[in-house]
Design a protein around this motif. Structure first.
Motif, short mmCIF file in Angstrom:
data_model
loop_
_atom_site.label_atom_id
_atom_site.label_comp_id
_atom_site.label_asym_id
_atom_site.label_seq_id
_atom_site.Cartn_x
_atom_site.Cartn_y
_atom_site.Cartn_z
N GLY A 51 28.91 -80.54 34.12
CA GLY A 51 29.60 -79.49 33.37
C GLY A 51 30.99 -79.20 33.88
N GLY A 52 31.35 -79.72 35.05
CA GLY A 52 32.67 -79.48 35.61
C GLY A 52 33.59 -80.68 35.58
N CYS A 53 33.15 -81.78 34.96
CA CYS A 53 33.91 -83.03 34.98
C CYS A 53 34.17 -83.49 33.54
CB CYS A 53 33.15 -84.11 35.74
SG CYS A 53 32.78 -83.66 37.46
N VAL A 66 39.67 -83.66 34.63
CA VAL A 66 39.42 -82.63 35.63
C VAL A 66 38.05 -82.89 36.22
CG1 VAL A 66 38.44 -80.97 33.97
CG2 VAL A 66 39.40 -80.16 36.13
N LEU A 67 37.96 -82.81 37.54
CA LEU A 67 36.70 -82.90 38.27
C LEU A 67 36.56 -81.61 39.08
CD1 LEU A 67 36.90 -86.53 39.76
CD2 LEU A 67 35.88 -85.84 37.58
N SER A 68 35.45 -80.92 38.95
CA SER A 68 35.23 -79.70 39.73
C SER A 68 33.75 -79.58 40.06
CB SER A 68 35.71 -78.47 38.96
OG SER A 68 34.90 -78.24 37.81
N MET A 69 33.45 -78.75 41.06
CA MET A 69 32.06 -78.64 41.52
C MET A 69 31.73 -77.19 41.87
SD MET A 69 32.56 -80.34 45.30
CE MET A 69 34.10 -81.19 44.90
N ARG A 70 30.45 -76.90 41.82
CA ARG A 70 29.90 -75.62 42.27
C ARG A 70 28.98 -75.90 43.45
NH1 ARG A 70 28.74 -71.59 37.68
NH2 ARG A 70 27.15 -70.92 39.15
N TRP A 75 33.25 -72.30 43.72
CA TRP A 75 33.76 -73.27 42.75
C TRP A 75 35.01 -73.92 43.29
CZ3 TRP A 75 38.31 -73.02 39.51
CH2 TRP A 75 38.38 -74.05 38.56
N THR A 76 35.08 -75.25 43.23
CA THR A 76 36.22 -75.97 43.80
C THR A 76 36.68 -77.08 42.86
OG1 THR A 76 34.75 -77.47 45.03
CG2 THR A 76 35.53 -75.51 46.17
N PRO A 77 37.90 -77.02 42.35
CA PRO A 77 38.46 -78.16 41.64
C PRO A 77 38.73 -79.30 42.61
CG PRO A 77 39.66 -76.13 41.15
CD PRO A 77 38.81 -75.87 42.35
N ALA A 101 34.99 -72.76 32.71
CA ALA A 101 33.68 -72.38 32.17
C ALA A 101 32.57 -72.77 33.14
CB ALA A 101 33.47 -73.04 30.81
N HIS A 102 32.76 -73.90 33.82
CA HIS A 102 31.80 -74.34 34.83
C HIS A 102 31.77 -73.38 36.02
CE1 HIS A 102 29.25 -77.16 36.93
NE2 HIS A 102 30.12 -77.33 37.91
N ALA A 103 32.85 -72.64 36.23
CA ALA A 103 32.95 -71.72 37.37
C ALA A 103 32.32 -70.36 37.10
CB ALA A 103 34.43 -71.53 37.74
N ARG A 104 31.87 -70.09 35.90
CA ARG A 104 31.32 -68.78 35.58
C ARG A 104 30.15 -68.44 36.49
NH1 ARG A 104 31.45 -69.77 29.08
NH2 ARG A 104 33.69 -69.44 28.80
#
Length: 284
Positions: A51-53, A66-70, A75-77, A101-104
């Motif tokens: 959901g973050g990529c 964009v690649l991001s993670m929880r 939350w970190t891009p 949205a993935h960071a919510r």
């Protein structure tokens, strides 16, 4: 334009690698062969954080990613890139909206980014406090490596994952979790200190310190000196993303002859910069 999730495939990993090179390389740079970690990072995050990529495609060509993670409420891009020919067309805004949205639900955020005005504006508008950072580079002067004293440092492995996650939670409020398994498989060496005075760890890859976390400045300095002592002869040492909270690391670098220069920023949201801590640009 189409937005779609990054898939856990070799093809998508190569698309992300090519897009990142197009966005960040200088015009005179020759396309380098991707490192195994570059490709593995994309596939790893596509698995852990689909959901973050996200990829943006236009007329069959990838124009942004964009690649991001929880990780436990943090939350970190990890990567944000737009092809130069597509900049100014709203591609970045749409991608960043998907990543946000993935960071919510995440109360904390952390990012390492270049010093470009666009990056500063993007992350500041997203609520990050931006802390200017330095990097240290140069050849290690081994005469400056001070006697480390009585804190033992030894090579780590997968049996130390609980210790690593414990240090992470103390410093940044969340563990790296599965990211440690990836880093163990791709970085040259993990160094661990675990004594009555506290604990910490450091990843080294060639001449570069990739990530360091410790429960005290004394242990952080001990780990950094040990990592720099292990830099191969003739290799350039590199330590990145030193904020003002990491003066202990600056002092070590100056002692061994490294040169400081400005180098981007560390952004945090809902937290203070972890310390003693030297983040990894991809895994924070």
């Amino acid at each position: 334009m189409i937005l779609r999730q990054v898939r856990d495939t070799a093809a998508d990993a190569e698309v992300v690698r090519e897009l990142s090179f197009a966005a960040f390389a200088a015009p005179s740079d020759d396309p380098a062969r991707p490192t195994p970690l570059q490709l593995a990072r994309t596939r790893h995050l596509a698995r852990t954080d689909p959901g973050g990529c996200w990829l943006a495609e236009s007329s069959g060509q990838a124009v942004g990613v964009v690649l991001s993670m929880r990780r436990e409420g943090l939350w970190t891009p990890s990567l944000f890139a737009v092809r130069p020919s597509a900049q100014g067309r709203g591609v970045g805004r749409l991608l960043f909206e998907r990543a946000m949205a993935h960071a919510r639900g995440c109360l904390r955020g952390m990012v390492c980014a270049s010093g470009s005005p666009a990056a500063a504006r993007r992350y500041r508008l997203a609520g990050f406090t931006l802390h200017p950072a330095m990097r240290l580079t140069g050849t290690v002067d081994r005469q400056g490596l001070i006697d480390p004293g009585d804190i033992p440092v030894h090579r780590g492995n997968a049996t130390h994952l609980h210790l690593l996650d414990s240090v992470d939670r103390r410093l940044r409020g969340s563990a790296h979790g599965p990211d440690h398994e990836l880093m163990l498989g791709h970085f040259e060496e993990l160094l661990v200190a675990d004594a009555l005075a506290g604990s910490g760890y450091c990843y080294r890859d060639g001449g570069t310190v990739r990530l360091l976390a410790a429960t005290s400045k004394r242990i952080g300095a001990r780990l950094l000196r040990e990592a720099l002592a292990r830099v191969p002869d003739g290799a350039e040492a590199r330590v990145e993303y030193l904020t003002a909270e990491q003066e202990w690391a600056l002092d070590v670098g100056l002692e061994v002859g490294l040169t400081p220069e400005t180098g981007g920023f560390v952004g945090v949201r809902g937290m203070r910069p972890p310390a003693p801590y030297l983040p990894n640009g991809a895994f924070l």
